[in-house]
Design a protein around this motif. Sequence first.
Motif, PDB file in Angstrom:
ATOM      1  N   ALA A  73      26.685-106.986  17.787  1.00 13.70           N
ATOM      2  CA  ALA A  73      26.806-108.049  18.790  1.00 13.70           C
ATOM      3  C   ALA A  73      25.517-108.839  18.946  1.00 13.70           C
ATOM      4  O   ALA A  73      25.535-109.953  19.490  1.00 13.70           O
ATOM      5  N   GLU A  74      24.405-108.298  18.462  1.00 13.44           N
ATOM      6  CA  GLU A  74      23.118-108.984  18.564  1.00 13.44           C
ATOM      7  C   GLU A  74      22.934-110.044  17.476  1.00 13.44           C
ATOM      8  O   GLU A  74      21.939-110.772  17.483  1.00 13.44           O
ATOM      9  N   ASP A  75      23.888-110.136  16.538  1.00 11.71           N
ATOM     10  CA  ASP A  75      23.769-111.060  15.405  1.00 11.71           C
ATOM     11  C   ASP A  75      25.087-111.806  15.221  1.00 11.71           C
ATOM     12  O   ASP A  75      26.036-111.260  14.645  1.00 11.71           O
ATOM     13  N   PRO A  76      25.189-113.051  15.705  1.00  8.19           N
ATOM     14  CA  PRO A  76      26.456-113.794  15.606  1.00  8.19           C
ATOM     15  C   PRO A  76      26.970-113.932  14.171  1.00  8.19           C
ATOM     16  O   PRO A  76      28.186-113.892  13.941  1.00  8.19           O
ATOM     17  N   ARG A  77      26.065-114.089  13.202  1.00  5.44           N
ATOM     18  CA  ARG A  77      26.518-114.221  11.813  1.00  5.44           C
ATOM     19  C   ARG A  77      27.158-112.921  11.336  1.00  5.44           C
ATOM     20  O   ARG A  77      28.156-112.936  10.605  1.00  5.44           O
ATOM     21  N   LEU A  78      26.606-111.797  11.759  1.00  8.04           N
ATOM     22  CA  LEU A  78      27.175-110.510  11.377  1.00  8.04           C
ATOM     23  C   LEU A  78      28.535-110.320  12.037  1.00  8.04           C
ATOM     24  O   LEU A  78      29.467-109.789  11.411  1.00  8.04           O
ATOM     25  N   LEU A  79      28.681-110.735  13.285  1.00  4.67           N
ATOM     26  CA  LEU A  79      29.978-110.666  13.941  1.00  4.67           C
ATOM     27  C   LEU A  79      31.028-111.447  13.161  1.00  4.67           C
ATOM     28  O   LEU A  79      32.159-110.975  12.959  1.00  4.67           O
ATOM     29  N   ARG A  80      30.667-112.648  12.712  1.00  5.28           N
ATOM     30  CA  ARG A  80      31.621-113.453  11.939  1.00  5.28           C
ATOM     31  C   ARG A  80      31.993-112.752  10.632  1.00  5.28           C
ATOM     32  O   ARG A  80      33.148-112.779  10.201  1.00  5.28           O
ATOM     33  N   ARG A  81      31.011-112.110  10.024  1.00  8.28           N
ATOM     34  CA  ARG A  81      31.274-111.406   8.767  1.00  8.28           C
ATOM     35  C   ARG A  81      32.242-110.241   8.984  1.00  8.28           C
ATOM     36  O   ARG A  81      33.178-110.036   8.212  1.00  8.28           O
ATOM     37  N   LEU A  82      32.018-109.468  10.041  1.00 10.42           N
ATOM     38  CA  LEU A  82      32.919-108.356  10.353  1.00 10.42           C
ATOM     39  C   LEU A  82      34.322-108.860  10.651  1.00 10.42           C
ATOM     40  O   LEU A  82      35.319-108.263  10.217  1.00 10.42           O
ATOM     41  N   ALA A  83      34.394-109.965  11.398  1.00 14.30           N
ATOM     42  CA  ALA A  83      35.698-110.530  11.740  1.00 14.30           C
ATOM     43  C   ALA A  83      36.401-111.070  10.498  1.00 14.30           C
ATOM     44  O   ALA A  83      37.601-110.848  10.306  1.00 14.30           O
ATOM     45  N   ASP A  84      35.671-111.781   9.659  1.00 17.86           N
ATOM     46  CA  ASP A  84      36.271-112.361   8.454  1.00 17.86           C
ATOM     47  C   ASP A  84      36.808-111.284   7.518  1.00 17.86           C
ATOM     48  O   ASP A  84      37.880-111.433   6.911  1.00 17.86           O
ATOM     49  N   ARG A  85      36.073-110.180   7.409  1.00 13.26           N
ATOM     50  CA  ARG A  85      36.485-109.081   6.522  1.00 13.26           C
ATOM     51  C   ARG A  85      37.408-108.086   7.209  1.00 13.26           C
ATOM     52  O   ARG A  85      37.930-107.183   6.563  1.00 13.26           O
ATOM     53  N   GLN A  86      37.598-108.273   8.527  1.00 11.19           N
ATOM     54  CA  GLN A  86      38.415-107.351   9.322  1.00 11.19           C
ATOM     55  C   GLN A  86      37.951-105.903   9.151  1.00 11.19           C
ATOM     56  O   GLN A  86      38.761-104.990   8.925  1.00 11.19           O
TER      57      GLN A  86
END
Length: 356
Positions: free
Chosen positions: A245-258
């Motif tokens: 949650a401290e890294d918005p780009r990482l959140l997007r990556r987790l979401a994109d890859r589910q």
Amino acid sequence: MLHFPASASPGGRATDAPTGRNLRLLPKAHLHLHFTGSMRSDTLIELADKYGVHLPEALSSGEPPRLRATDERGWFRFQRLYDIARSCLREPEDIQRLVREAAEEDVRDGSRWLEIQVDPTSYAPRLGGLIPALEIILDAVDRAARDTGLGMRVLVAANRMKHPLDARTLARLAVRYADRGVVGFGLSNDERRGFARDFDRAFAIAREGGLLAAPHGGELAGPSSVRDCLDDLRAARVGHGVRAAEDPRLLRRLADRQVTCEVCPASNVALGVYDKAEDVPLRALFEAGVPMALGADDPLLFGARLADQYELARRSHGFTDAELAELARQSIRGSAAPTPVRDGLIAEIDAWLAAA
């Protein structure tokens, strides 16, 4: 120290909430539960008495110990308590009791599918070796599943405090028993120690053998540990993962890859990762589209089981019943359950939500 919601009982058991549906009736999957840590407190006290093991007050009082593991000293104390508890599991019947009771607790909390995590090397010295230990555990899981009706499988986890060659041995063993109920391979203990890439070969062995990769990351260490799980170990799930949650780009990556994060809110507070329940970033992950599977981690030490995690989401983060149902669906989708089982459980969740 964790403060339970107003609707939770002193023992950390969620009760019916006056403003929503009964969360114990919500079908869900439990994907983050450690073997020894699943033990009931009274069972530990009985086994300690049986084997003459002296329990410190932190384990004998019946109340969750005060822990803060964000520094080396605190983590050492947590591990010491865990090791003492594990030393009380010495005979096959002890393993059978632990697994049966863990299944009973999960069924009581609405779990329909449990993937319990274990490092069999921890039990091998007292159970006749590594292979006998895993076979005893798998037999206990099979029996508990038949007796309780709970879908139950095993995730074999390596210890990152040990040599990576040990992890490769465990990965090969896990693959060998894939047809006996092993569905995944993990990596536990203090993620601040060593590098995830040191275990890449072990995870490659597991993935090539058809097992799901589910290492710990993003709990005691920050977003970089989650990225390492993705880049070096090709994780399909991440144990904890909240620091993403401290890294918005990482959140997007987790979401994109589910990639499902096995989030354990009560554990996060008890270990001092966050000061209070409201600080756990459940909303940030949920609204970013990151799939989550709420888990209890180690109820023996943290005092809260599966339904309590959903109660915490409701009370401390304002999750509606519709959102809680979606969390339950995400736990099912992130599991290794066969497709027909997943479809049936999701239909049960929809029925729970549709009920008045």
